[in-house]
Scaffold this active site. Structure first.
Site, PDB file in Angstrom:
ATOM      1  N   CYS A 207       0.828  -1.214   0.000  1.00 41.75           N
ATOM      2  CA  CYS A 207       0.000   0.000   0.000  1.00 41.75           C
ATOM      3  C   CYS A 207       0.856   1.255   0.000  1.00 41.75           C
ATOM      4  O   CYS A 207       1.283   1.738   1.059  1.00 41.75           O
ATOM      5  CB  CYS A 207      -0.932   0.016   1.215  1.00 41.75           C
ATOM      6  SG  CYS A 207      -2.120  -1.329   1.247  1.00 41.75           S
ATOM      7  N   THR A 209       0.457   3.783  -3.185  1.00 39.75           N
ATOM      8  CA  THR A 209      -0.176   4.790  -4.044  1.00 39.75           C
ATOM      9  C   THR A 209      -1.403   5.422  -3.388  1.00 39.75           C
ATOM     10  O   THR A 209      -2.239   4.733  -2.798  1.00 39.75           O
ATOM     11  CB  THR A 209      -0.586   4.160  -5.382  1.00 39.75           C
ATOM     12  OG1 THR A 209       0.573   3.599  -6.001  1.00 39.75           O
ATOM     13  CG2 THR A 209      -1.195   5.203  -6.303  1.00 39.75           C
ATOM     14  N   PRO A 211      -4.374   8.969  -3.983  1.00 42.40           N
ATOM     15  CA  PRO A 211      -4.930   9.815  -5.050  1.00 42.40           C
ATOM     16  C   PRO A 211      -3.990  10.915  -5.519  1.00 42.40           C
ATOM     17  O   PRO A 211      -3.944  11.237  -6.703  1.00 42.40           O
ATOM     18  CB  PRO A 211      -6.199  10.389  -4.408  1.00 42.40           C
ATOM     19  CG  PRO A 211      -6.608   9.352  -3.414  1.00 42.40           C
ATOM     20  CD  PRO A 211      -5.327   8.804  -2.861  1.00 42.40           C
ATOM     21  N   ILE A 242      -4.878  -0.743  -5.157  1.00 44.98           N
ATOM     22  CA  ILE A 242      -4.054  -1.705  -4.435  1.00 44.98           C
ATOM     23  C   ILE A 242      -4.377  -3.121  -4.896  1.00 44.98           C
ATOM     24  O   ILE A 242      -5.493  -3.610  -4.709  1.00 44.98           O
ATOM     25  CB  ILE A 242      -4.264  -1.586  -2.908  1.00 44.98           C
ATOM     26  CG1 ILE A 242      -3.999  -0.153  -2.445  1.00 44.98           C
ATOM     27  CG2 ILE A 242      -3.375  -2.585  -2.176  1.00 44.98           C
ATOM     28  CD1 ILE A 242      -2.622   0.391  -2.800  1.00 44.98           C
ATOM     29  N   GLU A 454       3.736   0.280 -10.509  1.00 42.79           N
ATOM     30  CA  GLU A 454       4.984   0.039  -9.788  1.00 42.79           C
ATOM     31  C   GLU A 454       6.175   0.697 -10.464  1.00 42.79           C
ATOM     32  O   GLU A 454       7.237   0.097 -10.612  1.00 42.79           O
ATOM     33  CB  GLU A 454       5.190  -1.463  -9.599  1.00 42.79           C
ATOM     34  CG  GLU A 454       4.111  -2.068  -8.720  1.00 42.79           C
ATOM     35  CD  GLU A 454       4.328  -3.535  -8.466  1.00 42.79           C
ATOM     36  OE1 GLU A 454       5.494  -3.957  -8.417  1.00 42.79           O
ATOM     37  OE2 GLU A 454       3.337  -4.253  -8.315  1.00 42.79           O
ATOM     38  N   ASN A 457       7.185   3.574 -16.868  1.00 40.10           N
ATOM     39  CA  ASN A 457       8.410   3.517 -17.673  1.00 40.10           C
ATOM     40  C   ASN A 457       9.019   4.902 -17.882  1.00 40.10           C
ATOM     41  O   ASN A 457      10.229   5.038 -18.041  1.00 40.10           O
ATOM     42  CB  ASN A 457       8.117   2.879 -19.027  1.00 40.10           C
ATOM     43  CG  ASN A 457       7.962   1.383 -18.922  1.00 40.10           C
ATOM     44  OD1 ASN A 457       7.862   0.834 -17.836  1.00 40.10           O
ATOM     45  ND2 ASN A 457       7.926   0.707 -20.038  1.00 40.10           N
ATOM     46  N   ASP A 458       8.163   5.921 -17.909  1.00 37.02           N
ATOM     47  CA  ASP A 458       8.672   7.286 -18.092  1.00 37.02           C
ATOM     48  C   ASP A 458       9.565   7.689 -16.916  1.00 37.02           C
ATOM     49  O   ASP A 458      10.660   8.232 -17.093  1.00 37.02           O
ATOM     50  CB  ASP A 458       7.499   8.260 -18.210  1.00 37.02           C
ATOM     51  CG  ASP A 458       6.515   7.822 -19.271  1.00 37.02           C
ATOM     52  OD1 ASP A 458       6.881   7.848 -20.448  1.00 37.02           O
ATOM     53  OD2 ASP A 458       5.381   7.436 -18.910  1.00 37.02           O
TER      54      ASP A 458
END
Length: 646
Positions: A207, A209, A211, A242, A454, A457-458
């Site tokens: 846990c 991420t 908003p 999640i 996770e 790529n940027d």
């Protein structure tokens, strides 16, 4: 029992012949805080270096190939020969696992049903638990299988070949869900939680991420305040998207904790990691999210409302949450490459079956050049991804501590390569590929998330470029100090000056791979060396020109990262193909073709990317892109009027 993986994701690059597809898409600009954080993190990682001039050239002591290539150096220890780390017993155990795991996914698991039900079927979940799939790397004394990273990768590959939705369920549980307990847990924490997590009696989730915080982990709002008695923390906050959020019993949660500086008395919020049980009370989950793909996996919001977390459930150090999160992610990224190499194998088999049996215009379609080019590139992308996965897992099993750049590269490459392979498979199958029954559209929907979660790529491209540049920058600082004592550092300075003079004149600096690669692959080895020497020189030029301001030059950083990705890809296939040739394996000549072709095309892409770092036309393109983007954003969409005028 079998494997799972850690997932993270990003933006596609065109991994094809520069003749066919020379241009790579540009990333959208991000706020500078993210790359600045990466740069500061890299500086922290290298701050412990010793202080003697000759011995402190950061990167000289590093065994990481990726770290050294940013300095134009070739460090072969971790890449040549292609590593083989399984002992006889480990290999035998793995051989005994591969067949039943493969059979389970062929005969028991139904990926189409899982996708339709938007959950993993109960019978499949129970079968996975019975096989030990939920505790692959948990030590055997704590109820798990105790597999090495390489053993784990091989089983993960099987999961990826058959069902990415199941893979996410397993990966969210052990590759990130309880990985923090494995890496940072106390003996008491491990004994309390790992046995029931290994059997699947309890499910785990990661846990982080929220908003308002995606790639910018430092901006999380969840808080944990220590009680006056010091026995617990009160946790409040909400997490979104999640994986396993609605299923989990145990959560690895990141929250900000007010910490008082003993010297200044100033209170600052510092990210800290907690092991949180649903049974503590105050933990609730939202309904499963409706997603584009990986529908079989559970994704939900998780809310923490006045949750009392015992002080002994702090994971790692107070204020050490960022370190815990990054280590969890870094340790799992190789698993994505392994899983997606399996996905690509499965997709390629479908494409080849169709190409070998489909007749058009009086001929099997695999005889046409357009189809041959697709199949060849699909095979090369799979070969590179697989080679990366097992190179990195072997390095980790051998005790390597510096693999962050390599792991990030493997995640970027694998997620983008798998997307291209799935897309080309659908194209090759034609209308049949577009049909649901063919199963490839499900794979493609599942794959899309891998470039996003996770670590997009940027952002990972910035991570790769800035970590490498930071290392090169520290090397330059050491040289600057050495110049203050030229007599005492004469040998060092003469070597460095000679290298730069040769590089400026377009001559070789003496770096070679001839002692490492098979003689039949010497031309490919020479391309790798030429690319690395130029790459190191370009990196140094950027540092001298921009200094710390390089964090704001994301058009340039993207091309630095793309070059680094191609370079690492070149060396892993060169190493693997050299091993096959040396051992006279049946596939050796085929691998030689894969390696030669990849190196030729990758060298051309690297040349294009490095040329764009200094060319006036590229600068104009970057300037134009900024202006176009600003106009479109300002207008709330496209700016140009309709060609019909209404």
């Amino acid at each position: 029992m079998f494997g799972v993986w850690a997932v993270r994701v990003l933006r596609p690059r065109s991994w094809r012949s520069p003749v066919c597809c020379p241009v790579m898409h540009d990333v959208h600009p991000y706020a500078t805080q993210a790359p600045q954080a990466v740069l500061e993190k890299a500086a922290t990682d290298t701050a412990a270096a010793k202080t003697g001039t000759d011995r402190t050239i950061v990167g000289m002591e590093s065994k990481s190939f990726a770290v050294n290539m940013f300095r134009g150096q070739v460090q072969t220890e971790q890449v040549f020969p292609y590593p083989s780390v399984l002992n006889e017993e480990q290999e035998q155990i793995l051989r005994e696992l591969v067949e039943p795991v493969s059979r389970f996914f062929q005969e028991v698991n139904d990926p189409a049903a899982n996708d339709s039900l938007e959950k993993v079927e109960d019978s499949t979940m129970e079968g996975l638990k019975e096989m030990g799939a939920f505790g692959l790397q948990v030590p055997s004394e704590l109820g798990g299988l105790g597999l090495t990273n390489t053993q784990y990768a091989r089983l993960v590959e099987i999961v990826g070949m058959h069902d990415l939705g199941v893979g996410i369920t397993l990966g969210a549980h052990q590759s990130i869900g309880f990985k923090g307990i494995l890496l940072f847990g106390s003996d008491a924490q491990k004994k309390k939680y790992l046995p029931k997590l290994a059997t699947g009696e309890a499910i785990a989730a990661f846990c982080l991420t929220e908003p308002g915080s995606g790639s910018d982990a430092a901006s999380i709002k969840a808080t944990a305040v220590r009680s006056d008695c010091g026995q617990y923390y009160t946790l409040n906050g909400g997490k979104i998207w999640i994986s396993n959020g609605g299923l989990a019993d145990i959560f690895t949660v990141f929250a900000k904790v007010p910490v008082k500086d003993g010297a200044t008395g100033e209170v600052k919020d510092k990210i800290t990691t907690f092991i949180v049980e649903r049974g503590f009370g105050g933990v609730t989950s939202g309904p499963p999210e409706k997603k584009m793909g990986i529908k079989a996996s559970n994704t939900a919001e998780v809310h923490f409302d006045e949750v009392k977390v015992p002080a002994e459930n702090v994971l790692g150090d107070i204020g050490g949450g960022f370190k815990v999160a990054m280590n969890i992610l870094n340790n799992g990224r190789f698993g994505m490459a392994a899983a997606l190499s399996g996905t690509m194998k499965g997709v390629i088999a479908r494409a080849v079956d169709h190409a070998a049996n489909r007749t058009q215009f009086g001929n099997k379609i695999h005889n046409y050049g357009a189809i041959q080019e697709k199949v060849a590139h699909m095979a090369m992308l799979q070969y590179v991804t697989e080679s990366m996965a097992y190179m990195i897992s072997a390095n980790m099993d051998s005790g390597a501590t510096e693999f962050q750049i390599e792991a990030a590269i493997s995640k970027i490459f694998a997620s983008e390569a798998a997307w291209v392979v799935a897309d080309e498979c659908i194209q090759l199958l034609g209308g049949m590929g577009f049909m649901k029954d063919a199963g490839v559209e499900r794979v493609m929907r599942d794959l899309r998330i891998f470039r996003i979660f996770e670590g997009t790529n940027d952002i990972l491209r910035l991570f790769v470029a800035l970590n490498g540049i930071q290392t090169a920058g520290n090397h330059l600082k050491v040289l600057q100090r050495a110049l203050k004592n030229p007599v005492g550092n004469a040998n060092l300075l003469i070597g460095e000056i000679s290298k730069r003079v040769k590089r400026k004149a377009g001559l070789s600096t003496g770096v070679t791979l001839s002692d490492s690669v098979h003689p039949e692959l010497n031309p490919s080895g020479e391309l790798v060396v030429k690319a690395i020497e130029r790459f190191g020189g370009c990196t140094e030029v950027l540092l001298l020109k921009y200094g710390k301001r390089i964090v704001d030059e994301q058009f340039l950083l993207k091309r630095v990262a793309d070059s680094a990705i191609d370079l690492y890809a070149m060396v892993v296939v060169l190493s693997r193909a050299s091993r096959s040739l040396s051992q006279r394996q049946a596939s050796a000549q085929h691998e030689k073709l894969l390696c030669e072709t990849w190196c030729i095309e990758a060298y051309a892409r690297i040349t294009d990317s490095l040329d764009s770092l200094s060319s006036s036309s590229a600068k104009q393109v970057f300037k134009n892109m900024r202006a176009i983007s600003a106009a479109v954003v300002s207008n709330g969409g496209t700016v140009t009027p309709h060609p019909l005028g209404f």
